[in-house]
Design a protein around this motif. Sequence first.
Motif, PDB file in Angstrom:
ATOM      1  N   ILE A   1       0.836  -1.206   0.000  1.00  0.00           N
ATOM      2  CA  ILE A   1       0.000   0.000   0.000  1.00  0.00           C
ATOM      3  C   ILE A   1       0.866   1.249   0.000  1.00  0.00           C
ATOM      4  O   ILE A   1       1.884   1.311   0.692  1.00  0.00           O
ATOM      5  CB  ILE A   1      -0.918   0.000   1.240  1.00  0.00           C
ATOM      6  CG1 ILE A   1      -1.984  -1.065   1.075  1.00  0.00           C
ATOM      7  CG2 ILE A   1      -1.555   1.346   1.458  1.00  0.00           C
ATOM      8  CD1 ILE A   1      -2.956  -1.135   2.202  1.00  0.00           C
ATOM      9  N   ILE A   2       0.444   2.243  -0.786  1.00  0.00           N
ATOM     10  CA  ILE A   2       1.055   3.573  -0.769  1.00  0.00           C
ATOM     11  C   ILE A   2      -0.066   4.586  -0.582  1.00  0.00           C
ATOM     12  O   ILE A   2      -1.070   4.541  -1.295  1.00  0.00           O
ATOM     13  CB  ILE A   2       1.812   3.881  -2.076  1.00  0.00           C
ATOM     14  CG1 ILE A   2       3.081   3.086  -2.155  1.00  0.00           C
ATOM     15  CG2 ILE A   2       2.116   5.359  -2.188  1.00  0.00           C
ATOM     16  CD1 ILE A   2       3.948   3.442  -3.324  1.00  0.00           C
TER      17      ILE A   2
ATOM     18  N   LEU B   1       5.198   2.275 -11.343  1.00  0.00           N
ATOM     19  CA  LEU B   1       4.405   3.292 -10.630  1.00  0.00           C
ATOM     20  C   LEU B   1       4.753   3.299  -9.153  1.00  0.00           C
ATOM     21  O   LEU B   1       4.907   4.360  -8.542  1.00  0.00           O
ATOM     22  CB  LEU B   1       2.909   3.025 -10.835  1.00  0.00           C
ATOM     23  CG  LEU B   1       1.945   3.999 -10.174  1.00  0.00           C
ATOM     24  CD1 LEU B   1       2.153   5.408 -10.685  1.00  0.00           C
ATOM     25  CD2 LEU B   1       0.513   3.547 -10.376  1.00  0.00           C
ATOM     26  N   TYR B   2       4.902   2.127  -8.561  1.00  0.00           N
ATOM     27  CA  TYR B   2       5.280   2.020  -7.149  1.00  0.00           C
ATOM     28  C   TYR B   2       6.632   2.705  -6.897  1.00  0.00           C
ATOM     29  O   TYR B   2       6.775   3.495  -5.962  1.00  0.00           O
ATOM     30  CB  TYR B   2       5.331   0.550  -6.741  1.00  0.00           C
ATOM     31  CG  TYR B   2       5.878   0.315  -5.364  1.00  0.00           C
ATOM     32  CD1 TYR B   2       5.102   0.543  -4.248  1.00  0.00           C
ATOM     33  CD2 TYR B   2       7.179  -0.144  -5.173  1.00  0.00           C
ATOM     34  CE1 TYR B   2       5.592   0.334  -2.974  1.00  0.00           C
ATOM     35  CE2 TYR B   2       7.689  -0.354  -3.929  1.00  0.00           C
ATOM     36  CZ  TYR B   2       6.899  -0.113  -2.818  1.00  0.00           C
ATOM     37  OH  TYR B   2       7.401  -0.319  -1.562  1.00  0.00           O
ATOM     38  N   ASN B   3       7.629   2.400  -7.729  1.00  0.00           N
ATOM     39  CA  ASN B   3       8.952   3.010  -7.569  1.00  0.00           C
ATOM     40  C   ASN B   3       8.896   4.528  -7.730  1.00  0.00           C
ATOM     41  O   ASN B   3       9.550   5.267  -6.986  1.00  0.00           O
ATOM     42  CB  ASN B   3       9.953   2.422  -8.567  1.00  0.00           C
ATOM     43  CG  ASN B   3      10.413   1.054  -8.137  1.00  0.00           C
ATOM     44  OD1 ASN B   3      10.413   0.715  -6.989  1.00  0.00           O
ATOM     45  ND2 ASN B   3      10.813   0.255  -9.115  1.00  0.00           N
TER      46      ASN B   3
ATOM     47  N   GLU C   1       7.314   5.986  -4.576  1.00  0.00           N
ATOM     48  CA  GLU C   1       8.191   5.816  -3.405  1.00  0.00           C
ATOM     49  C   GLU C   1       9.278   6.880  -3.385  1.00  0.00           C
ATOM     50  O   GLU C   1       9.698   7.304  -2.310  1.00  0.00           O
ATOM     51  CB  GLU C   1       8.832   4.424  -3.418  1.00  0.00           C
ATOM     52  CG  GLU C   1       7.987   3.354  -2.786  1.00  0.00           C
ATOM     53  CD  GLU C   1       7.826   3.529  -1.295  1.00  0.00           C
ATOM     54  OE1 GLU C   1       8.839   3.659  -0.583  1.00  0.00           O
ATOM     55  OE2 GLU C   1       6.675   3.564  -0.852  1.00  0.00           O
ATOM     56  N   LYS C   2       9.737   7.305  -4.558  1.00  0.00           N
ATOM     57  CA  LYS C   2      10.811   8.321  -4.627  1.00  0.00           C
ATOM     58  C   LYS C   2      10.294   9.705  -4.271  1.00  0.00           C
ATOM     59  O   LYS C   2      11.066  10.580  -3.920  1.00  0.00           O
ATOM     60  CB  LYS C   2      11.421   8.343  -6.023  1.00  0.00           C
ATOM     61  CG  LYS C   2      12.228   7.094  -6.309  1.00  0.00           C
ATOM     62  CD  LYS C   2      12.764   7.106  -7.722  1.00  0.00           C
ATOM     63  CE  LYS C   2      13.476   5.812  -8.025  1.00  0.00           C
ATOM     64  NZ  LYS C   2      13.878   5.718  -9.431  1.00  0.00           N
TER      65      LYS C   2
END
Length: 135
Positions: free
Chosen positions: A86-87, A128-130, A133-134
């Motif tokens: 989850i983000i 998309l997750y990476n 996260e940045k």
Amino acid sequence: MLYRRSQKSLIKPENIGKEEVTYTLIFSKANRLVWLNKFLKKDFAHVKILIHKKGYIVLIDPRMSYNEVTCFSDKMEYQPLEGETIIKGKAMVDVYKIRRYIGLLNCVETAKAFIGDRSFWCLTPYQLYNKLEKQ
């Protein structure tokens, strides 16, 4: 004669036509199209979107043939299943921008549209997750 008084706007000029969106992205493995799990990163084959609004939460599950939309009370707290990532975040989305016509119509493009991301080379859920996260 009536005169119109100039009144200062409560909205900043750079925020006209924009809406702040509070979202939760749920990354998981593909349950229906299991062949995607062979090509994409483990547990990053699909993405669902939770949009938090005042009084309710909207769950969007983008599929290849249709989008499944479910509404919940804002008192609900999403509990991730095993293997889900989850983000959570907030974004200013330009409500007047038109989506690109060129590109895949997959879960990632749908999620990017809801969070206001217009990056061209973000094609898979893991990319998309990476990217998020940045930030």
